[in-house]
Design a protein around this motif. Structure first.
Motif, short mmCIF file in Angstrom:
data_model
loop_
_atom_site.label_atom_id
_atom_site.label_comp_id
_atom_site.label_asym_id
_atom_site.label_seq_id
_atom_site.Cartn_x
_atom_site.Cartn_y
_atom_site.Cartn_z
N LYS A 51 38.75 70.72 115.01
CA LYS A 51 37.53 70.05 114.54
C LYS A 51 37.33 70.23 113.04
CE LYS A 51 35.13 70.48 118.94
NZ LYS A 51 34.02 71.08 119.67
N PHE A 54 39.71 67.99 111.22
CA PHE A 54 39.29 66.62 111.47
C PHE A 54 38.19 66.22 110.48
CE2 PHE A 54 36.90 63.41 114.00
CZ PHE A 54 37.95 62.55 114.33
N ARG A 55 37.23 67.12 110.28
CA ARG A 55 36.15 66.85 109.32
C ARG A 55 36.71 66.77 107.89
NH1 ARG A 55 33.26 70.32 112.71
NH2 ARG A 55 33.66 72.08 111.37
N HIS A 58 38.31 63.42 107.31
CA HIS A 58 37.31 62.36 107.16
C HIS A 58 36.57 62.48 105.82
CE1 HIS A 58 38.08 61.18 111.26
NE2 HIS A 58 37.40 60.08 110.99
N VAL A 67 30.07 63.40 106.87
CA VAL A 67 30.94 63.10 108.01
C VAL A 67 30.65 63.91 109.27
CG1 VAL A 67 32.83 62.39 106.47
CG2 VAL A 67 32.75 64.74 107.32
N CYS A 71 31.87 62.83 112.96
CA CYS A 71 33.05 63.56 113.44
C CYS A 71 32.80 64.26 114.77
CB CYS A 71 33.52 64.56 112.38
SG CYS A 71 34.36 63.77 111.00
N PHE A 75 35.44 63.16 117.43
CA PHE A 75 36.37 64.18 117.91
C PHE A 75 36.31 64.29 119.44
CE2 PHE A 75 38.08 68.32 118.88
CZ PHE A 75 39.16 68.42 118.01
#
Length: 191
Positions: A51, A54-55, A58, A67, A71, A75
């Motif tokens: 996670k 992932f952020r 982005h 974001v 996200c 996610f």
């Protein structure tokens, strides 16, 4: 549960079976899939995207936006097996769904992300969360009058809710987004 394919999830090697599956489910060529895989492994050497990363990814694509809210929902949608990480297959299928697909397919993905209750409908509260997250992501600061998330959600539901149940089916949601220029621009900026 005896699924031999499960052993390769998160693997750093790309199998011919994975390539065939990804080619069948995206519009990417084998070469493009291999290039995406190399880039994925540069960012996620263990073959898993968590996670936090992932952020970070982005934030690179949306430096002017916030974001976190987006996200969180994205996610959860893309982590198909709910293991708290996204493997390469999940990642590329998500990228394809949000970038390569036609407008209806992209809006379908957005619907799935924000059908938080999982009941097959988006209610006003979920729609407000979606609009707010999209505003945050795009760095949209004009949230007054017609652009106020609560007002926009209420107006969309009032205009599109065919059967009067005060929530939107996937079909109603897609129609609403396609007919609302602000939401369409936020959800599908390249169409």
């Amino acid at each position: 549960m005896g699924n031999k394919g499960a052993k390769t999830r998160g693997s750093t090697t790309l199998t011919s079976r994975q390539i065939a599956m990804l080619m069948a489910n995206t519009n990417y060529t084998e070469r493009e899939i291999r290039e995406w895989h190399e880039g994925f492994l540069r960012d996620c050497p263990n073959g898993r995207l968590d996670k936090k990363k992932f952020r970070e990814v982005h934030r690179q694509f949306y430096p002017q936006g916030k974001v976190d809210n987006f996200c969180k929902h994205a996610f959860a949608t893309f982590d198909q097996n709910n293991d708290g990480t996204i493997d390469f297959d999940e990642f590329l299928l998500a990228i394809s769904a949000t970038n390569q697909c036609n407008l209806d397919d992209r809006l379908s993905v957005a619907f799935d992300m924000y059908d938080i209750s999982g009941d097959g409908f988006i209610n006003r509260k979920e729609l407000i969360k979606l609009i707010t997250a999209m505003y945050d992501l795009a760095g949209e600061t004009n949230r007054k009058g017609e652009n106020k998330p609560k007002k926009r959600a209420t107006d969309i539901i009032a205009r599109i809710d065919v059967n009067g149940d005060r929530k939107l089916s996937k079909y109603e949601f897609i129609a609403a987004c396609k007919n609302d220029p602000v939401i369409r621009r936020l959800l599908a900026p390249n169409t």
